[in-house]
Design a protein around this motif. Structure first.
Motif, mmCIF file in Angstrom:
data_model
loop_
_atom_site.group_PDB
_atom_site.id
_atom_site.type_symbol
_atom_site.label_atom_id
_atom_site.label_comp_id
_atom_site.label_asym_id
_atom_site.label_seq_id
_atom_site.Cartn_x
_atom_site.Cartn_y
_atom_site.Cartn_z
ATOM 1 N N GLN A 91 1.069 -1.196 -0.188
ATOM 2 C CA GLN A 91 0.114 -0.325 -0.045
ATOM 3 C C GLN A 91 1.026 0.674 0.054
ATOM 4 N N THR A 92 2.291 1.317 0.594
ATOM 5 C CA THR A 92 2.886 2.122 1.078
ATOM 6 C C THR A 92 3.761 3.053 -0.839
ATOM 7 N N ARG A 93 3.623 1.801 -0.923
ATOM 8 C CA ARG A 93 4.583 1.351 -2.509
ATOM 9 C C ARG A 93 3.675 2.336 -3.538
ATOM 10 N N SER A 94 2.541 1.384 -3.509
ATOM 11 C CA SER A 94 0.884 1.909 -4.562
ATOM 12 C C SER A 94 0.857 3.315 -3.781
ATOM 13 N N MET A 95 0.258 3.821 -2.667
ATOM 14 C CA MET A 95 1.431 5.741 -2.488
ATOM 15 C C MET A 95 1.837 6.429 -2.923
ATOM 16 N N MET A 96 3.329 5.950 -2.638
ATOM 17 C CA MET A 96 3.670 6.717 -3.231
ATOM 18 C C MET A 96 3.762 6.745 -4.796
ATOM 19 N N ALA A 97 3.638 5.491 -5.541
ATOM 20 C CA ALA A 97 3.642 6.641 -6.557
ATOM 21 C C ALA A 97 2.332 6.578 -7.889
ATOM 22 N N GLU A 98 1.171 6.776 -6.932
ATOM 23 C CA GLU A 98 0.640 7.127 -7.763
ATOM 24 C C GLU A 98 -0.385 7.675 -5.604
ATOM 25 N N PRO A 99 -0.365 9.115 -5.807
ATOM 26 C CA PRO A 99 -0.764 9.861 -4.301
ATOM 27 C C PRO A 99 -2.651 9.643 -4.364
ATOM 28 N N ALA A 100 -3.328 8.568 -3.882
ATOM 29 C CA ALA A 100 -4.233 9.048 -4.442
ATOM 30 C C ALA A 100 -5.270 8.671 -2.192
ATOM 31 N N LEU A 101 -5.365 10.049 -1.569
ATOM 32 C CA LEU A 101 -5.716 10.173 0.018
ATOM 33 C C LEU A 101 -6.875 9.314 0.555
ATOM 34 N N GLU A 102 -7.345 8.508 -0.285
ATOM 35 C CA GLU A 102 -8.191 7.636 0.262
ATOM 36 C C GLU A 102 -7.759 6.919 0.565
ATOM 37 N N LYS A 103 -6.854 6.404 -0.116
ATOM 38 C CA LYS A 103 -5.511 4.944 0.118
ATOM 39 C C LYS A 103 -5.088 4.994 1.742
ATOM 40 N N LEU A 104 -5.103 5.987 1.986
ATOM 41 C CA LEU A 104 -4.309 6.293 3.690
ATOM 42 C C LEU A 104 -5.954 5.523 4.237
ATOM 43 N N ASP A 105 -7.039 5.361 3.701
ATOM 44 C CA ASP A 105 -7.719 4.801 5.002
ATOM 45 C C ASP A 105 -7.663 3.262 5.357
ATOM 46 N N ALA A 106 -7.036 2.541 4.874
ATOM 47 C CA ALA A 106 -6.813 1.477 4.993
ATOM 48 C C ALA A 106 -5.992 1.293 6.413
ATOM 49 N N LEU A 107 -4.274 1.922 6.123
ATOM 50 C CA LEU A 107 -3.371 2.451 6.983
ATOM 51 C C LEU A 107 -3.538 3.031 8.185
ATOM 52 N N ILE A 108 -4.237 4.263 7.606
ATOM 53 C CA ILE A 108 -4.786 4.061 9.289
ATOM 54 C C ILE A 108 -5.705 3.709 10.139
ATOM 55 N N ASN A 109 -6.663 2.505 9.490
ATOM 56 C CA ASN A 109 -7.256 1.431 10.785
ATOM 57 C C ASN A 109 -6.463 1.024 10.875
ATOM 58 N N ILE A 110 -5.770 0.036 10.113
ATOM 59 C CA ILE A 110 -4.644 -0.683 10.241
ATOM 60 C C ILE A 110 -4.259 -0.474 11.627
ATOM 61 N N ASN A 111 -2.592 0.760 11.489
ATOM 62 C CA ASN A 111 -2.435 1.348 12.922
ATOM 63 C C ASN A 111 -3.653 1.573 13.905
ATOM 64 N N ARG A 112 -4.280 1.730 13.673
ATOM 65 C CA ARG A 112 -5.345 2.382 14.634
ATOM 66 C C ARG A 112 -5.605 1.083 15.637
ATOM 67 N N GLN A 113 -6.059 0.047 15.237
ATOM 68 C CA GLN A 113 -6.897 -1.250 15.693
ATOM 69 C C GLN A 113 -5.801 -1.919 16.207
ATOM 70 N N ILE A 114 -4.715 -2.156 15.450
ATOM 71 C CA ILE A 114 -3.148 -2.929 16.157
ATOM 72 C C ILE A 114 -2.815 -2.250 17.116
ATOM 73 N N ALA A 115 -3.215 -1.029 17.427
ATOM 74 C CA ALA A 115 -2.428 0.089 18.769
ATOM 75 C C ALA A 115 -4.030 -0.566 19.720
#
Length: 128
Positions: A91-115
């Motif tokens: 997901q990080t590689r995808s975001m760096m290649a083609e930034p799309a803010l909605e792609k951040l939702d998965a990263l944010i949610n995973i981090n919050r759930q694990i935390a």
């Protein structure tokens, strides 16, 4: 003088933080950075890449530790963390290649759930 006391307290606190709390705090910090970028609705590529790299470094440490033969976690937890880490990296590689803010939702949610899971105090085992 007061500033020196605060600095000394911070240094002691950093040395006495439980590893689970430290991991939870790092994940929350990374999620917060990504959320601020997501909420801004403007893509500042430099800021985005910096936040993504910070998150990737955290997940690199997690992946490295769960693949270590001395990792104390059971195989299922190790595999799940490794799989999440692979998803985070892709997901990080995808975001760096083609930034799309909605792609951040998965990263944010995973981090919050694990935390949140790391902050949960395990219940003591009861004898049957």
């Amino acid at each position: 003088m007061q500033q020196q006391g605060a600095l000394a307290y911070q240094q002691v606190a950093q040395r006495t933080v439980a590893p689970r709390d430290l991991e939870a705090d790092l994940l929350s910090r990374a999620a917060g950075r990504l959320q601020r970028i997501r909420d801004s609705r403007e893509t500042n590529v430099g800021e985005l890449n910096e936040a993504l790299l910070f998150n990737r470094r955290i997940w690199t440490v997690f992946m490295t530790s769960v693949t270590d033969e001395n990792c104390p976690h059971d195989d299922i937890i190790r595999q799940n963390i490794a799989n999440l880490g692979i998803f985070i990296m892709n997901q990080t590689r995808s975001m760096m290649a083609e930034p799309a803010l909605e792609k951040l939702d998965a990263l944010i949610n995973i981090n919050r759930q694990i935390a949140a899971g790391l902050r949960t105090v395990p219940e003591p085992a009861t004898a049957v």
